[in-house]
Motif scaffolding. Sequence first.
Motif, PDB file in Angstrom:
ATOM      1  N   ILE A   7       0.875  -1.169   0.000  1.00 36.62           N
ATOM      2  CA  ILE A   7       0.000   0.000   0.000  1.00 36.62           C
ATOM      3  C   ILE A   7       0.911   1.217   0.000  1.00 36.62           C
ATOM      4  CG2 ILE A   7      -1.724   1.314   1.295  1.00 36.62           C
ATOM      5  CD1 ILE A   7      -2.611  -1.409   2.517  1.00 36.62           C
ATOM      6  N   VAL A   8       0.780   2.039  -1.036  1.00 39.56           N
ATOM      7  CA  VAL A   8       1.584   3.256  -1.139  1.00 39.56           C
ATOM      8  C   VAL A   8       0.749   4.408  -0.595  1.00 39.56           C
ATOM      9  CG1 VAL A   8       2.779   4.841  -2.690  1.00 39.56           C
ATOM     10  CG2 VAL A   8       2.837   2.374  -3.129  1.00 39.56           C
ATOM     11  N   GLY A   9       1.265   5.033   0.444  1.00 42.19           N
ATOM     12  CA  GLY A   9       0.565   6.111   1.119  1.00 42.19           C
ATOM     13  C   GLY A   9       0.146   5.641   2.493  1.00 42.19           C
ATOM     14  N   ALA A  10       0.837   6.108   3.510  1.00 46.12           N
ATOM     15  CA  ALA A  10       0.579   5.657   4.878  1.00 46.12           C
ATOM     16  C   ALA A  10      -0.217   6.681   5.679  1.00 46.12           C
ATOM     17  CB  ALA A  10       1.896   5.332   5.580  1.00 46.12           C
ATOM     18  N   GLY A  11      -1.061   7.422   4.994  1.00 49.71           N
ATOM     19  CA  GLY A  11      -1.946   8.354   5.676  1.00 49.71           C
ATOM     20  C   GLY A  11      -3.179   7.624   6.190  1.00 49.71           C
ATOM     21  N   HIS A  12      -4.242   8.354   6.394  1.00 52.90           N
ATOM     22  CA  HIS A  12      -5.474   7.781   6.941  1.00 52.90           C
ATOM     23  C   HIS A  12      -5.996   6.639   6.067  1.00 52.90           C
ATOM     24  CE1 HIS A  12      -9.218   7.918   9.315  1.00 52.90           C
ATOM     25  NE2 HIS A  12      -9.770   7.559   8.177  1.00 52.90           N
ATOM     26  N   ALA A  13      -6.134   6.869   4.779  1.00 51.02           N
ATOM     27  CA  ALA A  13      -6.707   5.849   3.886  1.00 51.02           C
ATOM     28  C   ALA A  13      -5.816   4.622   3.794  1.00 51.02           C
ATOM     29  CB  ALA A  13      -6.957   6.437   2.501  1.00 51.02           C
ATOM     30  N   GLY A  14      -4.517   4.819   3.609  1.00 47.13           N
ATOM     31  CA  GLY A  14      -3.602   3.696   3.518  1.00 47.13           C
ATOM     32  C   GLY A  14      -3.534   2.902   4.802  1.00 47.13           C
ATOM     33  N   ALA A  80       9.608   7.637   0.565  1.00 45.76           N
ATOM     34  CA  ALA A  80       8.578   7.710  -0.476  1.00 45.76           C
ATOM     35  C   ALA A  80       8.881   6.792  -1.650  1.00 45.76           C
ATOM     36  CB  ALA A  80       8.467   9.150  -0.985  1.00 45.76           C
ATOM     37  N   VAL A  81       7.838   6.424  -2.366  1.00 45.32           N
ATOM     38  CA  VAL A  81       7.990   5.694  -3.621  1.00 45.32           C
ATOM     39  C   VAL A  81       8.361   6.711  -4.693  1.00 45.32           C
ATOM     40  CG1 VAL A  81       6.778   4.354  -5.384  1.00 45.32           C
ATOM     41  CG2 VAL A  81       6.394   3.876  -2.963  1.00 45.32           C
ATOM     42  N   SER A  82       9.433   6.424  -5.416  1.00 44.43           N
ATOM     43  CA  SER A  82       9.902   7.375  -6.428  1.00 44.43           C
ATOM     44  C   SER A  82       9.659   6.896  -7.855  1.00 44.43           C
ATOM     45  CB  SER A  82      11.388   7.663  -6.232  1.00 44.43           C
ATOM     46  OG  SER A  82      12.149   6.476  -6.371  1.00 44.43           O
ATOM     47  N   ARG A  83       9.457   5.595  -8.029  1.00 39.97           N
ATOM     48  CA  ARG A  83       9.296   5.088  -9.394  1.00 39.97           C
ATOM     49  C   ARG A  83       8.523   3.775  -9.368  1.00 39.97           C
ATOM     50  NH1 ARG A  83      14.810   4.434 -12.204  1.00 39.97           N
ATOM     51  NH2 ARG A  83      14.738   6.645 -11.772  1.00 39.97           N
ATOM     52  N   LEU A  84       7.697   3.578 -10.375  1.00 43.38           N
ATOM     53  CA  LEU A  84       6.967   2.318 -10.552  1.00 43.38           C
ATOM     54  C   LEU A  84       7.417   1.653 -11.837  1.00 43.38           C
ATOM     55  CD1 LEU A  84       3.279   3.318  -9.732  1.00 43.38           C
ATOM     56  CD2 LEU A  84       4.809   1.957  -8.316  1.00 43.38           C
ATOM     57  N   ALA A  85       7.526   0.335 -11.791  1.00 48.61           N
ATOM     58  CA  ALA A  85       7.786  -0.465 -12.983  1.00 48.61           C
ATOM     59  C   ALA A  85       6.653  -1.497 -13.046  1.00 48.61           C
ATOM     60  CB  ALA A  85       9.149  -1.133 -12.890  1.00 48.61           C
ATOM     61  N   PRO A  86       5.472  -1.070 -13.533  1.00 45.61           N
ATOM     62  CA  PRO A  86       4.291  -1.929 -13.465  1.00 45.61           C
ATOM     63  C   PRO A  86       4.417  -3.244 -14.236  1.00 45.61           C
ATOM     64  CG  PRO A  86       3.804   0.102 -14.662  1.00 45.61           C
ATOM     65  CD  PRO A  86       5.182   0.223 -14.122  1.00 45.61           C
ATOM     66  N   LEU A  87       5.113  -3.256 -15.340  1.00 48.75           N
ATOM     67  CA  LEU A  87       5.239  -4.499 -16.096  1.00 48.75           C
ATOM     68  C   LEU A  87       6.062  -5.539 -15.344  1.00 48.75           C
ATOM     69  CD1 LEU A  87       5.733  -3.112 -19.719  1.00 48.75           C
ATOM     70  CD2 LEU A  87       3.645  -3.972 -18.637  1.00 48.75           C
ATOM     71  N   GLN A  88       6.985  -5.080 -14.520  1.00 48.00           N
ATOM     72  CA  GLN A  88       7.818  -5.982 -13.718  1.00 48.00           C
ATOM     73  C   GLN A  88       7.265  -6.166 -12.302  1.00 48.00           C
ATOM     74  OE1 GLN A  88       9.273  -3.155 -15.271  1.00 48.00           O
ATOM     75  NE2 GLN A  88       9.843  -4.344 -17.081  1.00 48.00           N
ATOM     76  N   ARG A  90       7.288  -4.027  -9.800  1.00 52.19           N
ATOM     77  CA  ARG A  90       8.283  -3.537  -8.848  1.00 52.19           C
ATOM     78  C   ARG A  90       8.084  -2.042  -8.655  1.00 52.19           C
ATOM     79  NH1 ARG A  90      14.219  -4.457  -9.995  1.00 52.19           N
ATOM     80  NH2 ARG A  90      13.798  -2.971 -11.620  1.00 52.19           N
ATOM     81  N   LEU A  91       8.538  -1.564  -7.502  1.00 55.30           N
ATOM     82  CA  LEU A  91       8.567  -0.130  -7.260  1.00 55.30           C
ATOM     83  C   LEU A  91       9.897   0.218  -6.610  1.00 55.30           C
ATOM     84  CD1 LEU A  91       8.100   0.355  -3.983  1.00 55.30           C
ATOM     85  CD2 LEU A  91       5.739  -0.085  -4.593  1.00 55.30           C
ATOM     86  N   GLN A  92      10.298   1.478  -6.791  1.00 54.34           N
ATOM     87  CA  GLN A  92      11.551   1.943  -6.215  1.00 54.34           C
ATOM     88  C   GLN A  92      11.268   2.986  -5.150  1.00 54.34           C
ATOM     89  OE1 GLN A  92      14.313   4.124  -8.764  1.00 54.34           O
ATOM     90  NE2 GLN A  92      16.016   3.071  -7.771  1.00 54.34           N
ATOM     91  N   LEU A  93      11.969   2.854  -4.033  1.00 50.24           N
ATOM     92  CA  LEU A  93      11.854   3.809  -2.941  1.00 50.24           C
ATOM     93  C   LEU A  93      12.848   4.949  -3.145  1.00 50.24           C
ATOM     94  CD1 LEU A  93      11.624   1.267   0.003  1.00 50.24           C
ATOM     95  CD2 LEU A  93       9.748   2.452  -1.143  1.00 50.24           C
ATOM     96  N   ALA A  94      12.635   6.035  -2.437  1.00 45.82           N
ATOM     97  CA  ALA A  94      13.500   7.204  -2.546  1.00 45.82           C
ATOM     98  C   ALA A  94      14.953   6.869  -2.214  1.00 45.82           C
ATOM     99  CB  ALA A  94      12.991   8.327  -1.642  1.00 45.82           C
ATOM    100  N   ASP A  95      15.160   5.861  -1.356  1.00 40.89           N
ATOM    101  CA  ASP A  95      16.533   5.488  -0.994  1.00 40.89           C
ATOM    102  C   ASP A  95      17.194   4.595  -2.048  1.00 40.89           C
ATOM    103  OD1 ASP A  95      15.451   2.937  -0.616  1.00 40.89           O
ATOM    104  OD2 ASP A  95      15.840   2.887   1.537  1.00 40.89           O
ATOM    105  N   GLY A  96      16.486   4.306  -3.153  1.00 41.74           N
ATOM    106  CA  GLY A  96      17.041   3.525  -4.245  1.00 41.74           C
ATOM    107  C   GLY A  96      16.669   2.048  -4.219  1.00 41.74           C
ATOM    108  N   GLN A  97      16.132   1.570  -3.124  1.00 35.81           N
ATOM    109  CA  GLN A  97      15.763   0.163  -2.984  1.00 35.81           C
ATOM    110  C   GLN A  97      14.575  -0.168  -3.892  1.00 35.81           C
ATOM    111  OE1 GLN A  97      14.491  -0.805   0.992  1.00 35.81           O
ATOM    112  NE2 GLN A  97      14.223  -2.947   0.542  1.00 35.81           N
ATOM    113  N   TRP A  98      14.646  -1.308  -4.568  1.00 35.92           N
ATOM    114  CA  TRP A  98      13.542  -1.803  -5.371  1.00 35.92           C
ATOM    115  C   TRP A  98      12.796  -2.892  -4.598  1.00 35.92           C
ATOM    116  CZ3 TRP A  98      11.617  -0.140  -9.959  1.00 35.92           C
ATOM    117  CH2 TRP A  98      12.404   0.749 -10.704  1.00 35.92           C
ATOM    118  N   LEU A  99      11.480  -2.887  -4.655  1.00 33.88           N
ATOM    119  CA  LEU A  99      10.661  -3.896  -3.993  1.00 33.88           C
ATOM    120  C   LEU A  99       9.709  -4.511  -5.022  1.00 33.88           C
ATOM    121  CD1 LEU A  99       9.520  -2.004  -0.762  1.00 33.88           C
ATOM    122  CD2 LEU A  99      11.314  -3.729  -0.946  1.00 33.88           C
ATOM    123  N   PRO A 100       9.596  -5.836  -5.012  1.00 31.29           N
ATOM    124  CA  PRO A 100       8.562  -6.466  -5.844  1.00 31.29           C
ATOM    125  C   PRO A 100       7.214  -6.311  -5.146  1.00 31.29           C
ATOM    126  CG  PRO A 100       9.671  -8.135  -4.557  1.00 31.29           C
ATOM    127  CD  PRO A 100      10.362  -6.824  -4.261  1.00 31.29           C
TER     128      PRO A 100
END
Length: 103
Positions: A7-14, A80-88, A90-100
């Motif tokens: 879940i991207v976004g850790a506010g009330h809704a997330g 924060a999430v800085s980039r999405l790779a929807p076909l793969q 995966r998403l990339q965090l601001a610190d450079g880490q990629w997560l599936p």
Amino acid sequence: MDAPLIIVGAGHAGGRAALTLREEGYSGRLILIGDEPHVPYERPPLSKGLLQGSQDLAGCSLCDSTRLAELGIEHLAGNAVSRLAPLQHRLQLADGQWLPYHG
């Protein structure tokens, strides 16, 4: 290992979405990502009670970090999430880490 549900976004809704998933029986790996440094909180009480001095930030939180851990919700705060790779899936965090993520 299966990819987590993220879940991207850790506010009330997330935060409410993560808590509800656990309440409804979702038992898979669950990650809640937010760019803010604290646990999810309710914004209306924050904007009124906190600013008026009648409530602290903890009183506006949906739950504390201990409760998130008890529920098996991994909370990645201040990254924060800085980039999405929807076909793969995966998403990339601001610190450079990629997560599936679960697709």
